[in-house]
Design a protein around this motif. Structure first.
Motif, PDB file in Angstrom:
ATOM      1  N   ILE A 299       0.859  -1.176   0.000  1.00  0.00           N
ATOM      2  CA  ILE A 299       0.000   0.000   0.000  1.00  0.00           C
ATOM      3  C   ILE A 299       0.901   1.234   0.000  1.00  0.00           C
ATOM      4  O   ILE A 299       1.838   1.310   0.798  1.00  0.00           O
ATOM      5  N   PRO A 300       0.690   2.202  -0.897  1.00  0.00           N
ATOM      6  CA  PRO A 300       1.539   3.391  -0.940  1.00  0.00           C
ATOM      7  C   PRO A 300       1.653   4.069   0.423  1.00  0.00           C
ATOM      8  O   PRO A 300       0.672   4.145   1.177  1.00  0.00           O
ATOM      9  N   LYS A 301       2.837   4.568   0.718  1.00  0.00           N
ATOM     10  CA  LYS A 301       3.112   5.151   2.032  1.00  0.00           C
ATOM     11  C   LYS A 301       2.166   6.311   2.354  1.00  0.00           C
ATOM     12  O   LYS A 301       1.695   6.453   3.486  1.00  0.00           O
ATOM     13  N   SER A 302       1.881   7.151   1.351  1.00  0.00           N
ATOM     14  CA  SER A 302       1.015   8.312   1.591  1.00  0.00           C
ATOM     15  C   SER A 302      -0.378   7.875   2.040  1.00  0.00           C
ATOM     16  O   SER A 302      -0.967   8.453   2.961  1.00  0.00           O
ATOM     17  N   ILE A 303      -0.911   6.830   1.399  1.00  0.00           N
ATOM     18  CA  ILE A 303      -2.241   6.320   1.757  1.00  0.00           C
ATOM     19  C   ILE A 303      -2.201   5.617   3.113  1.00  0.00           C
ATOM     20  O   ILE A 303      -3.088   5.803   3.954  1.00  0.00           O
ATOM     21  N   ALA A 304      -1.164   4.803   3.341  1.00  0.00           N
ATOM     22  CA  ALA A 304      -1.046   4.076   4.616  1.00  0.00           C
ATOM     23  C   ALA A 304      -0.991   5.048   5.791  1.00  0.00           C
ATOM     24  O   ALA A 304      -1.703   4.874   6.797  1.00  0.00           O
ATOM     25  N   HIS A 305      -0.158   6.085   5.685  1.00  0.00           N
ATOM     26  CA  HIS A 305      -0.036   7.050   6.774  1.00  0.00           C
ATOM     27  C   HIS A 305      -1.356   7.771   7.022  1.00  0.00           C
ATOM     28  O   HIS A 305      -1.799   7.906   8.166  1.00  0.00           O
ATOM     29  N   PHE A 306      -1.971   8.216   5.953  1.00  0.00           N
ATOM     30  CA  PHE A 306      -3.209   8.982   6.072  1.00  0.00           C
ATOM     31  C   PHE A 306      -4.352   8.143   6.654  1.00  0.00           C
ATOM     32  O   PHE A 306      -4.959   8.491   7.668  1.00  0.00           O
ATOM     33  N   VAL A 307      -4.629   7.000   6.013  1.00  0.00           N
ATOM     34  CA  VAL A 307      -5.779   6.178   6.402  1.00  0.00           C
ATOM     35  C   VAL A 307      -5.576   5.544   7.777  1.00  0.00           C
ATOM     36  O   VAL A 307      -6.481   5.575   8.619  1.00  0.00           O
ATOM     37  N   LEU A 308      -4.401   4.974   8.040  1.00  0.00           N
ATOM     38  CA  LEU A 308      -4.190   4.258   9.297  1.00  0.00           C
ATOM     39  C   LEU A 308      -4.111   5.201  10.487  1.00  0.00           C
ATOM     40  O   LEU A 308      -4.560   4.864  11.584  1.00  0.00           O
ATOM     41  N   THR A 309      -3.540   6.391  10.286  1.00  0.00           N
ATOM     42  CA  THR A 309      -3.455   7.345  11.402  1.00  0.00           C
ATOM     43  C   THR A 309      -4.838   7.834  11.807  1.00  0.00           C
ATOM     44  O   THR A 309      -5.194   7.833  12.990  1.00  0.00           O
ATOM     45  N   ILE A 310      -5.649   8.230  10.822  1.00  0.00           N
ATOM     46  CA  ILE A 310      -7.013   8.666  11.126  1.00  0.00           C
ATOM     47  C   ILE A 310      -7.849   7.476  11.607  1.00  0.00           C
ATOM     48  O   ILE A 310      -8.639   7.579  12.536  1.00  0.00           O
ATOM     49  N   GLY A 311      -7.633   6.312  10.978  1.00  0.00           N
ATOM     50  CA  GLY A 311      -8.417   5.130  11.318  1.00  0.00           C
ATOM     51  C   GLY A 311      -8.223   4.644  12.732  1.00  0.00           C
ATOM     52  O   GLY A 311      -9.137   4.076  13.338  1.00  0.00           O
ATOM     53  N   SER A 312      -7.022   4.870  13.321  1.00  0.00           N
ATOM     54  CA  SER A 312      -6.766   4.399  14.680  1.00  0.00           C
ATOM     55  C   SER A 312      -7.708   5.044  15.691  1.00  0.00           C
ATOM     56  O   SER A 312      -7.907   4.525  16.789  1.00  0.00           O
ATOM     57  N   THR A 313      -8.300   6.188  15.329  1.00  0.00           N
ATOM     58  CA  THR A 313      -9.308   6.832  16.177  1.00  0.00           C
ATOM     59  C   THR A 313     -10.671   6.897  15.499  1.00  0.00           C
ATOM     60  O   THR A 313     -11.695   6.697  16.132  1.00  0.00           O
ATOM     61  N   GLY A 314     -10.672   7.132  14.179  1.00  0.00           N
ATOM     62  CA  GLY A 314     -11.930   7.428  13.505  1.00  0.00           C
ATOM     63  C   GLY A 314     -12.637   6.268  12.847  1.00  0.00           C
ATOM     64  O   GLY A 314     -13.814   6.368  12.530  1.00  0.00           O
ATOM     65  N   ASN A 315     -11.937   5.130  12.620  1.00  0.00           N
ATOM     66  CA  ASN A 315     -12.563   3.997  11.926  1.00  0.00           C
ATOM     67  C   ASN A 315     -12.587   2.785  12.860  1.00  0.00           C
ATOM     68  O   ASN A 315     -11.778   1.880  12.739  1.00  0.00           O
ATOM     69  N   GLN A 316     -13.509   2.800  13.817  1.00  0.00           N
ATOM     70  CA  GLN A 316     -13.537   1.778  14.863  1.00  0.00           C
ATOM     71  C   GLN A 316     -14.742   0.858  14.666  1.00  0.00           C
ATOM     72  O   GLN A 316     -15.694   0.881  15.441  1.00  0.00           O
TER      73      GLN A 316
END
Length: 425
Positions: A299-316
């Motif tokens: 997975i491209p680094k830009s997408i991984a950083h963006f999605v996973l960082t927000i997801g750790s709080t916002g995608n539960q």
């Protein structure tokens, strides 16, 4: 948990006089109450800091255009499916209705006037012929500080915790709209507050083994093993619902919306799954999740950083599912009848609450208190599931983290199809 149950059964089998049993309960009870009070103490600051920051961070996704909007829509839709699975499971199996009438009466009596007030409040709300507009107007607070002070006051006629959540929601949206330059100091303050809240919850979790043992010891001493069977049903339903979402819903998303082989994909993120299960923390798993997503899942680094960082709080997804089942289970235990409309409200609240749930062990418990109070169930009822929360926390965290990586794969596929994939720096 085991110690509390076994000790309670042993003491109960000794045939001691009731006065002696009452004395033992009085000495053990404060340990469980201190544990509960530490959690309750952090509900308001947690809602304010976590929800405001969560919404503000999602507001920042406008800088990344369409990708952010897609992630937001994806999160809402998949979380809705997760809660729907949980609500359906509870309505089919009715775990809270398996306890005896005597046990239910004891539990209602144990929580005293709060339980009676909560039921009366729920009945009054149901009998009240208010319009949807009236209900929405009540949720919007005239004085948010008054709502915070009276959040756990069952006689309060305002919106209570729902109003506090609305205040945090609108504050976060406005904060994102104003821009990072002007709100940097405020954001740093909220981040500091959030970290302090998480630290205090950590202190409470350190006390958890003793608090859980005390709570279960007293419960067994008062009602025997009757409630434990109902609790076992509840645990199996949560685990079953989590498994359905993990292996059915995520597999469908991976195969048909991310163009991935579900079996191979889940094998490749095995290291992340083990880390999430062992730590019970989406935040603690984040570094591993990013590394595996980039190196193994490509997975491209830009997408991984963006999605996973927000997801750790916002995608539960897992937390939303767990909260839906827990709220309806405890409503059944306390014989609080919920109409279809009320259950839909629970679903919406769980989706919203999932955005502001702390990605640490025990982080969802204060949020569940919020939803319980809003539907007329005493917030103190959360004590009934403390004993089994650890294994469920480990399981739902695993679903949360796997869901974040699945979301990243989906966003990657959509961006590739649209020809908008961001170039690596």
């Amino acid at each position: 948990m085991i110690f509390g149950i076994v000790a309670g059964l042993i003491v109960k089998s000794l045939g001691l006089p009731q006065d002696t049993l009452n004395t033992i309960i009085k000495w053990v009870e404060p340990v469980g109450k201190i544990f509960m009070n530490l959690i309750f103490m952090m509900v308001i600051p947690l809602i304010l800091s976590a929800l405001i920051l969560g919404i503000a961070e999602i507001g920042d996704v406008k800088k990344l255009g369409r990708m952010g909007i897609k992630l937001l829509i994806y999160t809402i839709v998949v979380s809705f499916i997760a809660v729907l699975i949980g609500v359906t499971m509870v309505n089919v199996f009715n775990p809270g209705q398996t306890i005896s009438a005597d046990t239910r009466e004891y539990l209602i009596g144990e929580f005293g006037a709060e339980a009676a007030k909560a039921k009366a409040q729920a009945a009054a709300i149901e009998a009240d012929e208010r319009t949807v507009g009236d209900i929405l107007a009540q949720i919007v607070p005239r004085n948010p500080f008054d709502e915070m002070v009276n959040a756990f006051n069952s006689n309060h006629t305002g919106g209570g915790l729902l109003s506090v959540m609305f205040f945090a929601l609108i504050f976060g949206v406005a904060m994102a709209a104003v821009g990072e330059e002007k709100t940097a100091t405020l954001k740093h303050f909220l981040e500091g507050l959030y970290e302090v809240v998480i630290k205090v919850i950590g202190y409470a979790m350190a006390l958890a083994p003793y608090g859980v043992a005390a709570l279960l010891f007293n419960m067994v001493l008062n009602v025997g093993a009757d409630f434990l069977l109902s609790l076992l049903w509840y645990v199996l339903i949560v685990l079953g619902a989590l498994a359905i979402h993990q292996f059915v819903v995520y597999s469908i998303i991976l195969k048909y919306f991310a163009n991935r082989n579900p079996v191979q994909f889940m094998k490749d993120m095995g290291e992340v799954t083990l880390t999430a299960f062992s730590t019970s923390s989406s935040n603690a798993t984040l570094p591993t999740a990013i590394r595996v997503s980039v190196e193994k899942l490509k997975i491209p680094k830009s997408i991984a950083h963006f999605v996973l960082t927000i997801g750790s709080t916002g995608n539960q997804n897992g937390t939303a599912l767990f909260e839906g089942i827990t709220v309806l289970f405890l409503a059944q235990v306390f014989n609080v009848e919920l109409t279809l409309g009320s259950q839909i409200t629970v679903v919406l609240l769980c989706i919203l609450a999932g955005v502001g749930t702390a990605g640490v062990p025990g982080g969802s418990l204060p949020v569940i208190v919020t939803i319980l109070v809003s539907i007329g169930v005493p917030g103190e009822a959360i004590a009934l599931i403390y004993g089994v929360d650890r294994i469920l926390d480990m399981s739902r965290t695993t679903l949360n983290v796997n869901g974040d990586i699945t979301a990243a794969a989906y966003i990657q596929h959509v961006e590739e199809k649209a020809g908008r994939l961001y170039k690596e720096e």
